[in-house]
Design an enzyme around this catalytic site. Structure first.
Site, PDB file in Angstrom:
ATOM      1  N   LEU A  81       0.814  -1.207   0.000  1.00 13.83           N
ATOM      2  CA  LEU A  81       0.000   0.000   0.000  1.00 13.83           C
ATOM      3  C   LEU A  81       0.853   1.265   0.000  1.00 13.83           C
ATOM      4  CD1 LEU A  81      -2.714  -1.119   2.582  1.00 13.83           C
ATOM      5  CD2 LEU A  81      -2.639  -1.500   0.106  1.00 13.83           C
ATOM      6  N   GLY A 114      -1.706   6.382  -2.445  1.00  9.60           N
ATOM      7  CA  GLY A 114      -2.929   6.264  -3.245  1.00  9.60           C
ATOM      8  C   GLY A 114      -3.956   5.371  -2.546  1.00  9.60           C
ATOM      9  N   HIS A 115      -3.479   4.230  -2.010  1.00  8.65           N
ATOM     10  CA  HIS A 115      -4.385   3.353  -1.264  1.00  8.65           C
ATOM     11  C   HIS A 115      -4.871   4.056   0.009  1.00  8.65           C
ATOM     12  CE1 HIS A 115      -1.782   0.321  -3.406  1.00  8.65           C
ATOM     13  NE2 HIS A 115      -2.972  -0.109  -3.737  1.00  8.65           N
ATOM     14  N   ASP A 121      -6.996   3.188 -12.069  1.00 12.11           N
ATOM     15  CA  ASP A 121      -7.473   2.028 -12.833  1.00 12.11           C
ATOM     16  C   ASP A 121      -8.885   2.331 -13.313  1.00 12.11           C
ATOM     17  OD1 ASP A 121      -5.194   0.201 -12.382  1.00 12.11           O
ATOM     18  OD2 ASP A 121      -5.767   0.469 -10.297  1.00 12.11           O
ATOM     19  N   GLN A 124     -10.907  -0.463 -14.990  1.00 13.08           N
ATOM     20  CA  GLN A 124     -11.337  -1.426 -13.966  1.00 13.08           C
ATOM     21  C   GLN A 124     -12.580  -0.918 -13.241  1.00 13.08           C
ATOM     22  OE1 GLN A 124      -8.706  -3.618 -11.047  1.00 13.08           O
ATOM     23  NE2 GLN A 124      -9.209  -1.859  -9.763  1.00 13.08           N
ATOM     24  N   VAL A 175      -3.626   9.759  -6.956  1.00 13.57           N
ATOM     25  CA  VAL A 175      -2.621  10.446  -6.136  1.00 13.57           C
ATOM     26  C   VAL A 175      -1.291  10.380  -6.887  1.00 13.57           C
ATOM     27  CG1 VAL A 175      -1.393  10.473  -3.922  1.00 13.57           C
ATOM     28  CG2 VAL A 175      -3.819   9.849  -3.999  1.00 13.57           C
ATOM     29  N   SER A 214       1.904   4.029  -8.026  1.00 13.26           N
ATOM     30  CA  SER A 214       1.579   2.650  -8.375  1.00 13.26           C
ATOM     31  C   SER A 214       2.564   1.747  -7.653  1.00 13.26           C
ATOM     32  CB  SER A 214       1.728   2.448  -9.889  1.00 13.26           C
ATOM     33  OG  SER A 214       1.793   1.069 -10.191  1.00 13.26           O
TER      34      SER A 214
HETATM   35  O1  PAF Z   1      -6.889  -2.617  -8.257  1.00 18.00           O
HETATM   36  C1  PAF Z   1      -6.445  -3.640  -7.687  1.00 18.00           C
HETATM   37  O2  PAF Z   1      -5.546  -3.574  -6.841  1.00 18.00           O
HETATM   38  C2  PAF Z   1      -7.018  -5.003  -8.038  1.00 18.00           C
HETATM   39  O3  PAF Z   1      -7.296  -5.092  -9.388  1.00 18.00           O
HETATM   40  C3  PAF Z   1      -8.246  -5.368  -7.196  1.00 18.00           C
HETATM   41  C4  PAF Z   1      -9.405  -4.419  -7.432  1.00 18.00           C
HETATM   42  C5  PAF Z   1      -7.873  -5.369  -5.722  1.00 18.00           C
HETATM   43  C6  PAF Z   1      -8.729  -6.778  -7.555  1.00 18.00           C
HETATM   44  O4  PAF Z   1      -7.742  -7.732  -7.310  1.00 18.00           O
END
Ligand code: PAF
Length: 289
Positions: free
Chosen positions: A41, A44-45, A158, A161, A184, A193
């Site tokens: 992490l 950004g997380h 993402d 996604q 971020v 990333s």
């Molecule tokens: O964005 C990510 O880190 C992954 O694609 C996720 C959403 C956790 C799914 O494994």
């Protein structure tokens, strides 16, 4: 430093659900948020977790490097991991629980049923990563079913996604809301990333041109009224080709709602998205306007 002992760490779906039920949490609980991650992490997380914590009192962060979303030649084995640091980030950002399952628990060798993401997955990253979004949808659907949150938080880095997952939630009637959090960036603009750690110093210095190019294209569109989508993509490509050794996977200007390619910018519904390989490291970034 926040005490990581304040975080409940659950090693199985059963343990997580038992803990939530014991505390009076029912399925798809209004008080519960989920932040799905693959660990390692960064800030950004932390922004995703902080956002979730600002919206709900109980925040589960899942940490799972999902084998279903890695292709045979991708970086599953070398994907960076650091649980101790992750727990610290989770605690500081306001998570209450970490779900850290065993690989065989979530993806047993006999797993057969998958979520098919449809046409959105055939665009952008889907073209060079066949099966990737199928793997993402399948695991995220499992995480939704295990945690049963009313809110799930994803980053705009993402973007494809997130758009696919929003469609999954709609098409499969999953009773939760998805909220997106802005990208971020490092001080120079590079999007954060976990994969940035793979870059050599030289590649790291070059990689900034990805965000510089995207920013310049957005500025051209927003402040100077350039509406030709192909011209805008050329600006991004030029910045990368002229200043880096990176190999462009794609630079595309698409509609934000369905990822279809645009000839003309559509204000409020436009995304320029790019993927560039620096050595074996593939970076993605985007701007939306
Ligand atoms: O964005 C990510 O880190 C992954 O694609 C996720 C959403 C956790 C799914 O494994």
């Amino acid at each position: 430093m926040t005490d990581v002992d304040s975080i409940k760490v659950h090693r199985s779906a059963e343990a997580l659900r038992a803990s939530l039920r014991a505390d009076g949490y029912v399925g798809w609980d209004e008080r519960l948020a989920l932040v799905p991650t693959m660990g390692f992490l960064h800030a950004g997380h932390a922004a995703l977790i902080r956002h979730a914590a600002s919206r709900k009192p109980r925040v589960v962060v899942s940490i799972f490097v999902n084998p279903l979303q890695f292709g045979p030649n991708e970086d599953l084995e070398r994907y960076p991991r650091d649980l101790e640091h992750d727990l610290q980030v989770c605690a500081e950002a306001g998570a209450t629980d970490v779900f850290y399952p065993e690989v065989a628990d979530l993806t047993p060798s006999d797993i057969e049923i998958a979520v098919e993401p449809g046409r959105l997955a055939n665009r952008l990253c889907g073209l060079t990563r066949p099966g990737h979004f199928r793997g993402v949808c399948t695991i995220v659907n499992k995480l939704f079913n295990i945690v049963e949150p009313s809110l799930a938080v994803f980053g705009w880095k993402d973007a494809q996604q997130q758009i696919i997952l929003r469609k999954m939630v709609k098409d499969l009637n999953i009773p939760l809301t998805i909220e997106g959090v802005e990208i971020v960036r490092e001080a120079d603009g590079l999007a954060l990333s976990s994969r940035n750690t793979y870059l050599t110093a030289e590649q790291r210095a070059e990689a900034v041109n990805l965000s510089l190019g995207l920013n310049e294209a957005r500025e051209l569109a927003v402040t100077e009224g350039e509406s030709d989508a192909h011209q805008l993509c050329d600006v991004v490509c030029g910045m990368i080709e002229d200043n880096t050794s990176g190999v462009i996977d794609y630079v595309k200007c698409v509609r934000l709602d369905n990822l279809e390619e645009l000839d003309e910018v559509e204000p409020g519904n436009t995304m320029i998205a790019a993927a560039v390989r620096f050595g074996t490291t593939r970076l993605i970034d985007n701007v939306r306007f």
